[in-house]
Write an enzyme that holds these catalytic residues in place. Structure first.
Site, PDB file in Angstrom:
ATOM      1  N   GLY A  47       0.862  -1.176   0.000  1.00  0.00           N
ATOM      2  CA  GLY A  47       0.000   0.000   0.000  1.00  0.00           C
ATOM      3  C   GLY A  47       0.897   1.224   0.000  1.00  0.00           C
ATOM      4  N   SER A  48       0.282   2.383   0.082  1.00  0.00           N
ATOM      5  CA  SER A  48       1.068   3.622  -0.001  1.00  0.00           C
ATOM      6  C   SER A  48       2.130   3.682   1.105  1.00  0.00           C
ATOM      7  CB  SER A  48       0.140   4.833   0.078  1.00  0.00           C
ATOM      8  OG  SER A  48      -0.773   4.682   1.158  1.00  0.00           O
TER       9      SER A  48
ATOM     10  N   GLU B 137       3.892   1.434   2.357  1.00  0.00           N
ATOM     11  CA  GLU B 137       5.010   0.497   2.176  1.00  0.00           C
ATOM     12  C   GLU B 137       5.908   0.895   1.009  1.00  0.00           C
ATOM     13  OE1 GLU B 137       1.734  -0.626   2.511  1.00  0.00           O
ATOM     14  OE2 GLU B 137       2.173  -0.718   4.650  1.00  0.00           O
TER      15      GLU B 137
ATOM     16  N   GLU C  33      -3.983 -10.522   2.171  1.00  0.00           N
ATOM     17  CA  GLU C  33      -2.957 -10.674   3.199  1.00  0.00           C
ATOM     18  C   GLU C  33      -3.037 -12.013   3.934  1.00  0.00           C
ATOM     19  OE1 GLU C  33      -4.795  -8.080   2.620  1.00  0.00           O
ATOM     20  OE2 GLU C  33      -3.466  -6.356   2.340  1.00  0.00           O
TER      21      GLU C  33
ATOM     22  N   HIS D 273       0.133  -4.110   4.571  1.00  0.00           N
ATOM     23  CA  HIS D 273      -0.317  -2.730   4.557  1.00  0.00           C
ATOM     24  C   HIS D 273      -1.081  -2.378   5.832  1.00  0.00           C
ATOM     25  CE1 HIS D 273      -1.372   1.127   3.185  1.00  0.00           C
ATOM     26  NE2 HIS D 273      -2.643   0.875   2.989  1.00  0.00           N
TER      27      HIS D 273
ATOM     28  N   HIS E  62     -10.446 -31.621  20.073  1.00  0.00           N
ATOM     29  CA  HIS E  62     -11.402 -30.800  19.325  1.00  0.00           C
ATOM     30  C   HIS E  62     -12.814 -31.096  19.834  1.00  0.00           C
ATOM     31  CE1 HIS E  62     -12.841 -29.261  15.094  1.00  0.00           C
ATOM     32  NE2 HIS E  62     -13.452 -28.698  16.098  1.00  0.00           N
TER      33      HIS E  62
ATOM     34  N   GLY F   2      -6.341 -25.095  12.885  1.00  0.00           N
ATOM     35  CA  GLY F   2      -7.622 -25.422  12.252  1.00  0.00           C
ATOM     36  C   GLY F   2      -8.205 -24.258  11.478  1.00  0.00           C
TER      37      GLY F   2
END
Ligand code: TZD
Ligand code: CA
Length: 530
Positions: free
Chosen positions: A25-26, A28, A47, A70, A281, A402
């Protein structure tokens, strides 16, 4: 003197972090502008995909991976993937661009408000340097923190006006530092473990993912053979720590108290290595241990040791401990009887969807013997472990917490890390959608993963849970009407539908020989995950 950006690239180079997994993004751009030629940038389109690609890459290289996201929006998108990285002990060094220092307080567009709190509790450490003069040291701290055991993700937010600032003489010290960990058992602790093994009548080994990440697999084989002990993989397995073709291999323990206790009954010593105790689980309460059994856990993670509900724990590095045990344990001369495996037939049905077992038999027969499998097809995990033979370290990856969306991108990261091995990603039609844009990265960078989409039109595992939890009328369990062949083609990936086992065999063999990625879509019948 140099500037903060240049000093940072030197630091990253020094640590071998020359692959940047990112989505820019700007904020970075000032860091990425003029990226040195010995660095490569792997673009992910979401991401969550970026973080999971880096997770796969770090796990397969057994080194930290560098991620650039970003600000808050990009970091937020990666949070789900961090649940997996956290439980996999993956050393991810995540950086995010921040707005100009002087404007953060105004909450201008794309400022990362309270950047340090944002990724918690899914990182070991997060920071924003207090001054441009502390950026390089902070990044050094981040790298060391990510790598030190238990390794895990870290997060650093850097205001973008810092990159052009001058460094001082301090940065040279930071760049040349080394930080190491030593986690051996003491002589007394080792003697105690040996004495307990010696005094046990019927010991059993339960191995976890950190055996595979420490490459302790071969020592685990020696240990099992000397003890004459059967070997189980700890519940909810994200890695394969033991060759499934070995006579001592018994399978993966079920992710419930009762199921695990039942299968471990008759053993008086349960030695757990490199796993939490246990990652259950489905809630099926019962006795945590079989009658008369003692549990001894060796883990690299103090958190895993402290939170276990039973047993005695020792915290130490898994690789060295396994090596010492393999050498020091006397050979008891006890033969290990193999368990009868399932008959591998892989017969075609007359019509309709294929059975997952038959599909796995084809994959198992056609794959190279050192294939790497990434599995994110949730209802068929049991069938997968029954049918797929894995012989080598680093042969299996499953989302460690998971959290779905790991499989497709992690496969791309693993294949980038291991160009000499073929990566086969077995992905459910539900799971595929959380990481589908990984197909684009695979196509653009010509990463030759074979994606096999098992399409049963439903969240099969949730259908199983709905039955168990008396929730059969819950909405939102089916996902019909998705054409994965078209999606793959749309992202630039060669794709085919396989309607028969013969089709699958033919397309799969071709895909394995290809220099680019392929997606194969297979209709399968729905099976119970239990
Ligand atoms: N969202 C995320 C990010 N992670 C999850 N684990 C879930 C939702 C819940 N979930 C499961 O735990 S399994 C599952 C979901 C939605 C079904 C996955 O469906 P699939 O595989 O098609 O990939 P099966 O074999 O049909 O279960
Ligand atoms: Ca499904």
């Amino acid at each position: 003197m140099t500037d903060v950006k240049n000093a940072t690239y030197q630091l990253l180079r020094r640590h071998g972090l020359t692959t940047i997994f990112g989505n820019p993004g700007s904020n970075e751009l000032p860091f990425l502008a003029g990226m040195p030629e010995d660095f490569r940038y792997i673009l992910g389109l979401h991401e969550g995909v970026v973080a999971a690609m880096a997770d796969g890459y770090a796990q397969a290289t057994r080194r930290p991976a560098f991620v650039n996201l970003h600000a808050a929006a990009g970091s937020g998108n990666a949070m789900g993937a961090l649940t997996n990285a956290w439980y996999a002990h993956t050393p991810l060094v995540i950086t995010a661009g921040q707005q100009v220092r002087a404007t953060i307080g105004q909450e201008v567009m794309l400022s990362n408000v309270d950047a340090v709190s944002l990724p918690r509790p899914l990182v070991k450490w997060s920071a924003e340097p207090a001054s441009p003069r502390d950026v390089v040291r902070t990044l050094g701290q981040a790298i060391h923190t990510a790598v030190l055991e238990p390794s895990g993700p870290v997060y650093v937010s850097v205001p973008y006006d810092d990159w052009a600032q001058e460094t001082g003489p301090e940065e040279a010290h930071v760049t040349s530092r080394a930080v190491e960990h030593a986690g051996e058992l003491s002589a007394g602790q080792l003697a105690d473990v040996l004495a307990r093994l010696d005094g046990s009548v019927s010991p059993v080994l339960v191995l976890g993912p950190d055996v595979d990440s420490a490459r302790g697999n071969t020592d685990a084989v020696t240990l099992a053979e000397r003890l004459g002990a059967p070997v189980w993989v700890a519940p909810s397995a994200p890695r394969c720590p033991f060759p499934t073709t070995h006579d001592a291999f018994r399978g993966v323990l079920p992710a419930s108290v009762e199921g695990t206790t039942t299968l471990l009954a008759g053993h008086d010593l349960i030695l757990v290595i490199g796993a939490p105790v246990f990652r259950y689980h489905q809630y099926e309460p019962g006795n945590y241990l079989p009658d008369g059994a003692e549990l001894l856990q060796i883990t690299c993670d103090p958190g895993e040791a402290a939170r276990a509900p039973m047993g005695r724990a020792l915290v130490a590095s898994i690789g060295p401990v396994l090596r010492r045990l393999a050498v020091a344990v006397p050979d008891r001369g006890a033969a290990i009887m193999p368990c009868p495996g399932p008959a591998r037939h892989g017969t075609d049905r007359a019509a309709g969807p294929l059975s997952p077992e038959a599909v796995f038999d084809v994959l198992n027969a056609e794959s190279p013997e050192d294939a790497v499998y990434v599995n994110e097809a949730t209802s068929t995990v049991g069938a997968f472990w029954d049918r797929i033979q894995m012989r080598h370290p680093g042969s299996y990856y499953f989302p460690a917490s998971g959290g779905l969306g790991f499989g497709m991108p992690a496969a791309v990261g693993i294949q980038l890390a291991e160009p000499e091995r073929r990566v086969v990603a077995v992905i459910g039609d539900g799971s595929a959608n959380y990481g589908i844009t990984a197909l684009w990265t695979a196509a653009q960078y010509q990463v030759p993963v074979v994606f096999v989409i098992l399409n049963n039109g439903t969240y099969g595992a949730l259908r199983g849970f709905a039955a168990k939890l008396d929730a059969l009328d819950a909405p939102g369990l089916d996902v019909p009407g998705i054409d994965f062949v078209s999606l793959a083609k749309g992202y630039g990936v060669e794709a085919h539908r396989a309607d028969s086992l013969e089709d699958l065999r033919r397309h799969f063999a071709k895909a394995l020989a290809s220099t680019g990625p392929t997606l194969l879509e297979v209709s399968i019948s729905t099976v119970s995950p239990f």
